[in-house]
Design an enzyme around this catalytic site. Structure first.
Site, PDB file in Angstrom:
ATOM      1  N   TYR A   1      26.331 -10.140 -17.521  1.00  0.00           N
ATOM      2  CA  TYR A   1      25.856 -11.163 -18.459  1.00  0.00           C
ATOM      3  C   TYR A   1      26.068 -12.552 -17.871  1.00  0.00           C
ATOM      4  O   TYR A   1      25.206 -13.426 -18.007  1.00  0.00           O
ATOM      5  CB  TYR A   1      26.599 -11.044 -19.797  1.00  0.00           C
ATOM      6  CG  TYR A   1      26.008 -11.950 -20.841  1.00  0.00           C
ATOM      7  CD1 TYR A   1      24.972 -11.508 -21.661  1.00  0.00           C
ATOM      8  CD2 TYR A   1      26.455 -13.262 -20.991  1.00  0.00           C
ATOM      9  CE1 TYR A   1      24.403 -12.345 -22.596  1.00  0.00           C
ATOM     10  CE2 TYR A   1      25.891 -14.099 -21.926  1.00  0.00           C
ATOM     11  CZ  TYR A   1      24.861 -13.639 -22.735  1.00  0.00           C
ATOM     12  OH  TYR A   1      24.292 -14.485 -23.649  1.00  0.00           O
TER      13      TYR A   1
ATOM     14  N   ARG B   1     -12.209 -21.222 -19.502  1.00  0.00           N
ATOM     15  CA  ARG B   1     -11.436 -22.466 -19.361  1.00  0.00           C
ATOM     16  C   ARG B   1     -12.385 -23.595 -19.725  1.00  0.00           C
ATOM     17  O   ARG B   1     -12.903 -24.311 -18.889  1.00  0.00           O
ATOM     18  CB  ARG B   1     -10.895 -22.652 -17.943  1.00  0.00           C
ATOM     19  CG  ARG B   1      -9.836 -21.633 -17.555  1.00  0.00           C
ATOM     20  CD  ARG B   1      -8.399 -21.980 -17.918  1.00  0.00           C
ATOM     21  NE  ARG B   1      -7.956 -21.626 -19.236  1.00  0.00           N
ATOM     22  CZ  ARG B   1      -6.680 -21.345 -19.537  1.00  0.00           C
ATOM     23  NH1 ARG B   1      -5.751 -21.300 -18.620  1.00  0.00           N
ATOM     24  NH2 ARG B   1      -6.325 -21.106 -20.776  1.00  0.00           N
TER      25      ARG B   1
ATOM     26  N   PHE C   1      -7.208 -19.938 -27.542  1.00  0.00           N
ATOM     27  CA  PHE C   1      -7.979 -19.113 -26.599  1.00  0.00           C
ATOM     28  C   PHE C   1      -7.397 -17.719 -26.429  1.00  0.00           C
ATOM     29  O   PHE C   1      -8.113 -16.773 -26.136  1.00  0.00           O
ATOM     30  CB  PHE C   1      -8.074 -19.815 -25.231  1.00  0.00           C
ATOM     31  CG  PHE C   1      -6.740 -20.137 -24.614  1.00  0.00           C
ATOM     32  CD1 PHE C   1      -6.063 -21.285 -24.966  1.00  0.00           C
ATOM     33  CD2 PHE C   1      -6.164 -19.276 -23.692  1.00  0.00           C
ATOM     34  CE1 PHE C   1      -4.820 -21.581 -24.413  1.00  0.00           C
ATOM     35  CE2 PHE C   1      -4.938 -19.561 -23.119  1.00  0.00           C
ATOM     36  CZ  PHE C   1      -4.251 -20.713 -23.492  1.00  0.00           C
TER      37      PHE C   1
END
Ligand code: F0G
Length: 465
Positions: free
Chosen positions: A80, A390, A457
């Site tokens: 961790y 795009r 989008f």
């Protein structure tokens, strides 16, 4: 060996790797694709990947890792706290990018989120060389307004300038004079510029931006997502850099910036991961504190130890000159076939993708009829090649007026994953694009039937008009 008197042989570039593992892909029938398209609301983001033949949606997280990276995955230290892989990644970032402090994040937008929260106050203005979707949204969610300061050529798909990602220094200067340096927490400099078609920024420009910013006490924060590709373009196109390595160019470029956000899923050849890098101690302290709230402890930031190792190794591989030449060479190979066939694409050909000019495909459609969304759908229907819109859908709405942004560029991106597809896949893609182009008069456009509030989008749905 008897070759001394011969002319130097012509040599094409070829990939500096060979294939060790393959993943089968399947060609679909037209009827299958038509069903899939309706189920996906004509949005290529909503297609199942099993229905896709050649996947050019994105170069993000889709690259192939090397055997050295996979070996590194087995060296993951999943502690961790204090994982050794974090320290390897930190060392790689320092060595290749040159920044002092590293904050790992799950991917690029995690870094954008932390940076925006720390540096932006409501009412601020963030100038940038064209917007990127997630970057601008994080700025806006923190109360800033984005101001585009890219050179005008960046918005012109036919302009052949070599550095269409450059900042327009006059525009930037005027903006600083207008709003005042105190309201500008940083200049957001992306290299390359994704939304302009993968266009690079020159070394001269980043130097000048840095000098102007320093005069006003403003930071320059790099979006380093594809900065290695940018460095390659500098090597190829800018006077004085032909003899320098991509590795050295990258480090010099970063030295004119105060920090960066990074999506490791692109240049760094991994499937997941990102980071924020900073030179200022105080900003770093705050980011290292905030990362534990939103991402994970400061020695993993949302990544597994093995993912950090793969990224550390990916960084080393990414700056090798033969790698980057082959990577961008493949994009150029596809782009050149389309240019030769008369298909309208953004020029010069970009670093990570070929961008089709959907306005030029479909002069019969208004921008409200979503020409680029239409083209991406028709290309998928034609051959199972998945591309991405795009244009107006990606540009979203102005948060104040609620109106659509109407970007000049209405594009479809054929994005090439790194080390994944062969030239034969590029040939099939080119054949399909050319066929769709030949049938361009038949397209009737789309209407939007569902619009999500953020980054529409990704999940918007459409119907054929
Ligand atoms: N900046 C740029 C220039 C990007 O292209 C992206 C992602 C990000 C930031 C955000 O990084 O995805 O790791 O959170 N671009 C992908 C694309 C999604 O398809 O162009 P992320």
């Amino acid at each position: 060996m008897g070759q001394e008197n011969q002319r130097p042989p012509k040599r094409s570039w070829a990939e500096p790797w060979k294939v060790k593992v393959v993943e089968p892909i399947r060609m679909t029938s037209l009827a299958e694709r038509q069903r899939a398209l309706i189920a996906a609301g004509y949005n290529t983001f909503l297609l199942r990947s099993e229905h896709v033949y050649i996947d050019l949606l994105t170069d993000s997280g889709t690259s192939a890792m090397s055997d050295w990276q996979w070996a590194g995955m087995m060296m993951g230290d999943e502690a961790y706290a204090g994982s050794r892989n974090f320290y390897n990644l930190e060392a790689a970032v320092r060595e290749y990018y040159g920044y002092r402090h590293l904050v790992p994040t799950h991917q690029g937008r995690g870094a954008e989120h932390l940076l925006s929260r720390i540096l932006i106050k409501p009412g601020d203005v963030v100038p940038g060389n064209m917007y990127f979707t997630t970057t601008r949204l994080h700025q806006e969610l923190c109360g800033a307004t984005f101001e585009d300061v890219v050179v005008a050529e960046g918005h012109d798909p036919d302009d052949e300038s070599p550095f269409k990602g450059n900042v327009d220094l006059d525009k930037l200067d005027t903006l600083i004079a207008k709003v005042g340096a105190k309201k500008i927490p940083y200049i957001a400099l992306a290299a390359t510029v994704n939304m302009a078609g993968g266009q690079p920024v020159s070394m001269a420009n980043v130097k000048a931006v840095h000098a102007l910013a320093k005069r006003h006490g403003i930071r320059v924060i790099l979006d380093a997502t594809r900065a290695v590709e940018n460095a390659y373009f500098i090597q190829q196109r800018e006077a004085g850099y032909a003899g320098k390595s991509v590795r050295d160019i990258l480090k010099e470029f970063c030295s004119y910036t105060d920090g960066c956000t990074m999506s490791g899923k692109k240049d760094s050849l991994v499937n997941i991961g990102g980071w924020l890098a900073l030179n200022e101690d105080e900003v770093f302290e705050e980011a290292r504190n905030l990362v534990v709230v939103f991402e994970g402890l400061h020695t993993y930031g949302g990544m597994a130890g093995r993912d950090m190792e793969a990224m550390a190794r990916g960084i080393v591989e990414s700056v090798a000159d033969d790698h980057i030449r082959a990577r961008i060479g493949q994009v150029e190979y596809l782009g050149q076939q389309l240019i030769d066939a008369g298909v309208p694409i953004v020029r010069p050909i970009g670093g990570h993708a070929v961008y089709l000019n959907a306005r030029a495909f479909y002069p019969q459609l208004t921008q409200d009829q979503f020409p680029a969304q239409t083209l991406a759908a028709l290309l998928y229907e034609n051959s199972g090649v998945r591309a991405m819109e795009r244009g107006i859908v990606s540009a979203g709405r102005d948060p104040v007026t609620g109106k659509h942004h109407y970007p000049k560029l209405e594009l479809v991106r054929l994005t090439i994953p790194r080390r994944v597809y062969t030239q034969a896949h590029m040939d099939v893609t080119a054949e399909s694009v050319i066929e769709v182009f030949d049938n361009r008069a038949k397209a009737t456009g789309l209407k939007m039937t569902y619009e999500p509030k953020y980054l529409r989008f990704f999940q918007a749905r459409f119907e054929v008009i």
